[in-house]
Scaffold this motif. Structure first.
Motif, PDB file in Angstrom:
ATOM      1  N   ASP A 179      69.427  29.865  99.974  1.00  0.00           N
ATOM      2  CA  ASP A 179      69.200  29.149 100.983  1.00  0.00           C
ATOM      3  C   ASP A 179      67.817  29.732 101.714  1.00  0.00           C
ATOM      4  OD1 ASP A 179      71.062  27.171 100.524  1.00  0.00           O
ATOM      5  OD2 ASP A 179      72.411  27.921 102.088  1.00  0.00           O
ATOM      6  N   SER A 180      67.627  30.969 102.022  1.00  0.00           N
ATOM      7  CA  SER A 180      66.553  31.461 102.828  1.00  0.00           C
ATOM      8  C   SER A 180      65.272  31.062 101.831  1.00  0.00           C
ATOM      9  CB  SER A 180      66.574  32.995 102.945  1.00  0.00           C
ATOM     10  OG  SER A 180      67.819  33.093 103.582  1.00  0.00           O
ATOM     11  N   ILE A 181      65.416  31.532 100.507  1.00  0.00           N
ATOM     12  CA  ILE A 181      64.229  31.072  99.763  1.00  0.00           C
ATOM     13  C   ILE A 181      63.825  29.799  99.743  1.00  0.00           C
ATOM     14  CG2 ILE A 181      63.462  31.102  97.316  1.00  0.00           C
ATOM     15  CD1 ILE A 181      65.339  33.593  96.958  1.00  0.00           C
ATOM     16  N   ALA A 182      64.937  28.747  99.670  1.00  0.00           N
ATOM     17  CA  ALA A 182      64.505  27.186  99.549  1.00  0.00           C
ATOM     18  C   ALA A 182      64.004  27.083 100.913  1.00  0.00           C
ATOM     19  CB  ALA A 182      65.839  26.766  99.257  1.00  0.00           C
ATOM     20  N   SER A 183      64.253  27.494 101.984  1.00  0.00           N
ATOM     21  CA  SER A 183      63.978  27.240 103.181  1.00  0.00           C
ATOM     22  C   SER A 183      62.421  27.469 103.448  1.00  0.00           C
ATOM     23  CB  SER A 183      64.786  27.958 104.587  1.00  0.00           C
ATOM     24  OG  SER A 183      66.041  27.361 104.536  1.00  0.00           O
ATOM     25  N   ARG A 184      62.053  28.297 102.692  1.00  0.00           N
ATOM     26  CA  ARG A 184      60.524  28.745 102.832  1.00  0.00           C
ATOM     27  C   ARG A 184      59.903  27.712 101.847  1.00  0.00           C
ATOM     28  NH1 ARG A 184      62.659  34.184 102.770  1.00  0.00           N
ATOM     29  NH2 ARG A 184      62.166  34.399 100.366  1.00  0.00           N
ATOM     30  N   LEU A 185      60.389  27.412 100.613  1.00  0.00           N
ATOM     31  CA  LEU A 185      59.688  26.765  99.770  1.00  0.00           C
ATOM     32  C   LEU A 185      59.348  25.377 100.167  1.00  0.00           C
ATOM     33  CD1 LEU A 185      61.269  28.135  96.398  1.00  0.00           C
ATOM     34  CD2 LEU A 185      58.974  28.794  97.500  1.00  0.00           C
ATOM     35  N   VAL A 186      60.370  24.922 100.831  1.00  0.00           N
ATOM     36  CA  VAL A 186      60.063  23.429 101.168  1.00  0.00           C
ATOM     37  C   VAL A 186      59.072  23.176 102.288  1.00  0.00           C
ATOM     38  CG1 VAL A 186      62.819  23.167 101.318  1.00  0.00           C
ATOM     39  CG2 VAL A 186      61.822  23.742 103.291  1.00  0.00           C
ATOM     40  N   GLU A 187      58.593  24.186 102.730  1.00  0.00           N
ATOM     41  CA  GLU A 187      57.193  23.900 103.645  1.00  0.00           C
ATOM     42  C   GLU A 187      56.036  23.518 102.706  1.00  0.00           C
ATOM     43  OE1 GLU A 187      56.739  27.790 105.301  1.00  0.00           O
ATOM     44  OE2 GLU A 187      58.532  27.690 106.731  1.00  0.00           O
ATOM     45  N   THR A 188      56.049  23.680 101.530  1.00  0.00           N
ATOM     46  CA  THR A 188      54.905  23.564 100.583  1.00  0.00           C
ATOM     47  C   THR A 188      55.305  22.397  99.638  1.00  0.00           C
ATOM     48  OG1 THR A 188      55.072  25.344  99.168  1.00  0.00           O
ATOM     49  CG2 THR A 188      53.685  25.654 101.248  1.00  0.00           C
ATOM     50  N   ALA A 189      56.716  22.119  99.414  1.00  0.00           N
ATOM     51  CA  ALA A 189      57.032  21.347  98.408  1.00  0.00           C
ATOM     52  C   ALA A 189      57.060  19.542  98.997  1.00  0.00           C
ATOM     53  CB  ALA A 189      58.473  21.483  98.126  1.00  0.00           C
ATOM     54  N   GLU A 190      56.858  18.783  97.979  1.00  0.00           N
ATOM     55  CA  GLU A 190      56.779  17.429  98.098  1.00  0.00           C
ATOM     56  C   GLU A 190      58.128  16.909  98.414  1.00  0.00           C
ATOM     57  OE1 GLU A 190      54.976  15.560  94.804  1.00  0.00           O
ATOM     58  OE2 GLU A 190      53.045  16.641  95.007  1.00  0.00           O
ATOM     59  N   THR A 191      58.352  15.900  99.156  1.00  0.00           N
ATOM     60  CA  THR A 191      59.483  15.072  99.606  1.00  0.00           C
ATOM     61  C   THR A 191      59.773  14.283  98.212  1.00  0.00           C
ATOM     62  OG1 THR A 191      58.432  13.175 100.774  1.00  0.00           O
ATOM     63  CG2 THR A 191      59.298  15.096 102.061  1.00  0.00           C
ATOM     64  N   VAL A 192      61.008  14.058  98.150  1.00  0.00           N
ATOM     65  CA  VAL A 192      61.452  13.185  97.031  1.00  0.00           C
ATOM     66  C   VAL A 192      61.984  11.784  97.725  1.00  0.00           C
ATOM     67  CG1 VAL A 192      63.197  12.618  95.292  1.00  0.00           C
ATOM     68  CG2 VAL A 192      62.385  14.941  95.564  1.00  0.00           C
TER      69      VAL A 192
END
Length: 288
Positions: A49-62
């Motif tokens: 979850d910690s990794i995913a939380s950082r990655l969503v900052e630059t990820a596109e929404t679905v």
């Protein structure tokens, strides 16, 4: 957090936080599968979850339209294993089906649990797909179960599993268990994976199952993982003992929802399994 795969060749691993969904395959460090996320977690020494939380900052929404009704199997496990006789009602049901009932009493009361190989990735299906019942079995039932998602033997998440079983084959002789359990489309997994850190207590989750046929309800039942005779850690420990475990596996933890003896699945039936905090797994039935 909850993790999903969308049925699209262009989509990576999708993570859902509250009401937003993000495609981690579009982040600055693309992640295309839950296996990749679990590997990154191990290398970095942080939870998924910690990794995913950082990655969503630059990820596109679905978009919601792309997410709903378009889910694929959330992972491709190297192996699926399952535990049996972990609930008292399961022990009683298997005693009734078998001509050799004492073996189930012994397992329920013993230190060592029953663990058996269930499926390879090629024999599993995801949410919305057809699960299979054997043509050569006259008594087939679904078994709704909490699934442990294991990365190198560690619990990293939870999912829902349907351990479809041929009770007439196993009941004839317990040595026929592999044929009663392992065949094409014998196992459903999904709809997603909930991280281990998002579940406070896996031994206190409500489970519901509904089976419909021709628009009517054939079976409806509820239970809770609080009725498990074994713990998730205990089952995982025995699974890993003296066993060359694969990198990514699912271990199903047993069922306490057993339809009446007069019930058997038929082609075209719909099975809906819900587990609190995880979601709803829905499948139709086909004969294989």
């Amino acid at each position: 957090m909850r993790y999903y795969q969308i049925d699209s060749p262009d989509s990576g691993l999708v993570v859902r936080t509250n009401e937003e969904a993000y495609d981690l395959g579009t982040s600055r460090a693309p992640v295309d599968s839950f296996l990749e996320l679990a590997k990154a977690s191990t290398v970095s020494g942080t939870d998924v979850d910690s990794i995913a939380s950082r990655l969503v900052e630059t990820a596109e929404t679905v978009p919601r339209a792309d997410f709903d009704g378009n889910l694929a199997r959330p992972l491709s496990p190297d192996e699926v294993w399952a535990a049996g006789v972990t609930y008292e009602i399961s022990e009683s049901a298997r005693e009734e089906e078998s001509e050799k009932p004492d073996v189930y009493i012994d397992v329920y009361d013993s230190e060592r649990p029953e663990l058996f190989f269930k499926a390879t990735a090629s024999r599993t299906v995801g949410h919305g797909e057809d699960v299979g019942i054997r043509h050569d079995s006259s008594w087939n039932v679904p078994e709704p179960e909490l699934g442990l998602v294991l990365y190198r033997g560690e619990i990293v998440g939870y999912t829902i599993g349907n351990d479809v079983s041929s009770r007439s084959i196993e009941g004839e002789n317990p040595l026929y268990l592999p044929q009663a359990k392992v065949y094409n489309r014998c196992c459903a997994i999904g709809p997603g994976i909930v991280s281990a850190g998002s579940i406070d207590d896996p031994h206190d989750l409500g489970i519901q199952m509904t089976i419909t046929r021709d628009g009517g309800i054939e079976y409806e039942g509820t239970t809770t993982t609080a009725r498990m005779h074994r713990t998730c850690q205990e089952l995982t420990s025995f699974y890993c003992r003296h066993n060359s475990i694969p990198e990514l596996a699912v271990l199903l933890t047993g069922t306490s929802l057993v339809p009446d003896d007069g019930f058997t699945l038929r082609e075209g039936d719909s099975i809906s399994i819900s587990i609190d905090s995880i979601g709803r797994l829905e499948n139709t039935v086909t004969e294989v």
